[in-house]
Scaffold this motif. Sequence first.
Motif, PDB file in Angstrom:
ATOM      1  N   GLU A 133      25.961  33.020  51.188  1.00 28.34           N
ATOM      2  CA  GLU A 133      26.152  32.877  52.636  1.00 28.34           C
ATOM      3  C   GLU A 133      24.836  32.535  53.341  1.00 28.34           C
ATOM      4  OE1 GLU A 133      29.927  35.919  53.394  1.00 28.34           O
ATOM      5  OE2 GLU A 133      27.883  36.688  53.546  1.00 28.34           O
ATOM      6  N   LYS A 134      23.760  33.181  52.904  1.00 30.11           N
ATOM      7  CA  LYS A 134      22.458  32.900  53.530  1.00 30.11           C
ATOM      8  C   LYS A 134      22.008  31.473  53.258  1.00 30.11           C
ATOM      9  CE  LYS A 134      20.825  37.694  53.280  1.00 30.11           C
ATOM     10  NZ  LYS A 134      19.891  38.622  52.590  1.00 30.11           N
ATOM     11  N   VAL A 135      22.256  30.980  52.042  1.00 30.29           N
ATOM     12  CA  VAL A 135      21.841  29.624  51.669  1.00 30.29           C
ATOM     13  C   VAL A 135      22.627  28.568  52.450  1.00 30.29           C
ATOM     14  CG1 VAL A 135      21.877  27.927  49.787  1.00 30.29           C
ATOM     15  CG2 VAL A 135      20.942  30.211  49.395  1.00 30.29           C
ATOM     16  N   ILE A 136      23.936  28.775  52.589  1.00 30.90           N
ATOM     17  CA  ILE A 136      24.759  27.756  53.271  1.00 30.90           C
ATOM     18  C   ILE A 136      24.870  28.002  54.774  1.00 30.90           C
ATOM     19  CG2 ILE A 136      26.071  27.309  51.159  1.00 30.90           C
ATOM     20  CD1 ILE A 136      28.436  28.809  52.471  1.00 30.90           C
ATOM     21  N   GLY A 137      24.408  29.161  55.231  1.00 34.01           N
ATOM     22  CA  GLY A 137      24.429  29.458  56.658  1.00 34.01           C
ATOM     23  C   GLY A 137      25.805  29.702  57.231  1.00 34.01           C
ATOM     24  N   LYS A 138      26.717  30.218  56.398  1.00 30.42           N
ATOM     25  CA  LYS A 138      28.083  30.482  56.855  1.00 30.42           C
ATOM     26  C   LYS A 138      28.584  31.792  56.268  1.00 30.42           C
ATOM     27  CE  LYS A 138      29.655  25.701  57.456  1.00 30.42           C
ATOM     28  NZ  LYS A 138      30.640  24.668  57.034  1.00 30.42           N
ATOM     29  N   LYS A 139      29.408  32.491  57.053  1.00 31.53           N
ATOM     30  CA  LYS A 139      30.051  33.708  56.583  1.00 31.53           C
ATOM     31  C   LYS A 139      31.271  33.314  55.756  1.00 31.53           C
ATOM     32  CE  LYS A 139      30.756  38.200  56.448  1.00 31.53           C
ATOM     33  NZ  LYS A 139      29.904  39.030  55.589  1.00 31.53           N
ATOM     34  N   LEU A 140      31.433  33.950  54.612  1.00 33.71           N
ATOM     35  CA  LEU A 140      32.551  33.614  53.731  1.00 33.71           C
ATOM     36  C   LEU A 140      33.528  34.796  53.616  1.00 33.71           C
ATOM     37  CD1 LEU A 140      30.435  31.774  51.010  1.00 33.71           C
ATOM     38  CD2 LEU A 140      31.944  30.717  52.709  1.00 33.71           C
ATOM     39  N   GLY A 141      33.135  35.838  52.890  1.00 35.57           N
ATOM     40  CA  GLY A 141      33.965  37.040  52.814  1.00 35.57           C
ATOM     41  C   GLY A 141      35.254  36.869  52.027  1.00 35.57           C
ATOM     42  N   LEU A 142      35.250  36.023  50.998  1.00 36.00           N
ATOM     43  CA  LEU A 142      36.452  35.819  50.192  1.00 36.00           C
ATOM     44  C   LEU A 142      36.396  36.718  48.955  1.00 36.00           C
ATOM     45  CD1 LEU A 142      39.079  34.168  49.844  1.00 36.00           C
ATOM     46  CD2 LEU A 142      37.751  32.547  48.462  1.00 36.00           C
ATOM     47  N   PRO A 143      37.360  37.643  48.807  1.00 38.02           N
ATOM     48  CA  PRO A 143      37.366  38.502  47.616  1.00 38.02           C
ATOM     49  C   PRO A 143      37.566  37.677  46.348  1.00 38.02           C
ATOM     50  CG  PRO A 143      38.867  39.336  49.310  1.00 38.02           C
ATOM     51  CD  PRO A 143      38.461  37.964  49.736  1.00 38.02           C
ATOM     52  N   VAL A 144      36.927  38.126  45.265  1.00 37.05           N
ATOM     53  CA  VAL A 144      37.045  37.447  43.970  1.00 37.05           C
ATOM     54  C   VAL A 144      37.522  38.475  42.951  1.00 37.05           C
ATOM     55  CG1 VAL A 144      35.865  36.054  42.232  1.00 37.05           C
ATOM     56  CG2 VAL A 144      35.116  35.947  44.622  1.00 37.05           C
ATOM     57  N   LEU A 145      38.700  38.243  42.384  1.00 37.09           N
ATOM     58  CA  LEU A 145      39.292  39.183  41.436  1.00 37.09           C
ATOM     59  C   LEU A 145      39.185  38.651  40.007  1.00 37.09           C
ATOM     60  CD1 LEU A 145      40.471  40.311  44.099  1.00 37.09           C
ATOM     61  CD2 LEU A 145      42.604  40.760  42.838  1.00 37.09           C
ATOM     62  N   HIS A 146      39.042  39.575  39.066  1.00 38.00           N
ATOM     63  CA  HIS A 146      39.197  39.240  37.659  1.00 38.00           C
ATOM     64  C   HIS A 146      40.693  39.073  37.392  1.00 38.00           C
ATOM     65  CE1 HIS A 146      35.007  40.302  36.805  1.00 38.00           C
ATOM     66  NE2 HIS A 146      35.200  41.411  37.496  1.00 38.00           N
TER      67      HIS A 146
END
Length: 300
Positions: free
Chosen positions: A253-266
Amino acid sequence: MSFHLKYAYFPGCVAQGACRELYQSTQALTQALDIELIELKKAACCGSGTFKEDSLLLEDTVNARNIALAEELNLTLLTHCSTCQGVIGHVDERLKEFQQTQPAYLKQVNDLLTQQGCLPYRGSTTVKHLLYALVSDYGIDEIEKRVSRRLSNIKCAAFYGCYLLRAQKSMPYDDPYNPQAMENIFRAIGATPIYYRGRTQCCGWPLSSYATTQAFKMAGMHIQEALAAGADCLVTPCPLCHLNLDSRQPEVEKVIGKKLGLPVLHLPQLIALSLGIEPKKLGLEKHIVSTRPLLEKLGF
């Protein structure tokens, strides 16, 4: 089900360390499906593709030993990491081919193994990822019969990663450029599959040690594409992809300058939820990106 599935289980390093929840959820899922895992506790790290940069013989010998441990049990070697699958599966392909074309090289590998008191590689088993064991051995229809909590109000975006699909010469269970195995599982457990461009591409992990910004940009691009397509979560069969997409998402998020917040599941976490297994038993509280909004949407 009238048959009993049993595998020689190669958990790999990451699932026993940084992604312990993958180990935990694989155990929970296979127990719920009555799949028996015999863990190869003497197995070594596959090398994640780095051994061959120094020595192909090293990569082949280490993984010939891993395969020989499964051969001793007369069982298929089961992985749950795309990278382990790609590396060990490709070694198995190569050594089976060398049985016919380069027997002197294979003898060199086996001589090294026997010098260390290890069994020789025979080429008598196969290497299979959990995803394809579920699809081709257990069966999607059988999984659907076991579902007690259909995940009908979430949209799941698969992230296959590159090693699972294209590290081996042959992919008998799926199309390496347009796979459908995970999406078919999503449908079976009630979730809606989301298609987006990056689902079969590299997560960026292999670049992260020497080109961190580029690696994070790659991860950010995939996550943004999945969000734009309406995904509630990403689902991956690879713990290294999980590290780059979940554990490093705040840095992304810091690198692209955008908030994401998408959960990633196994993958086993998602399937296990549909079988009614509680989130705590699957390690879903251990993720960097909170899975709570997703679980609330599912009624947990």
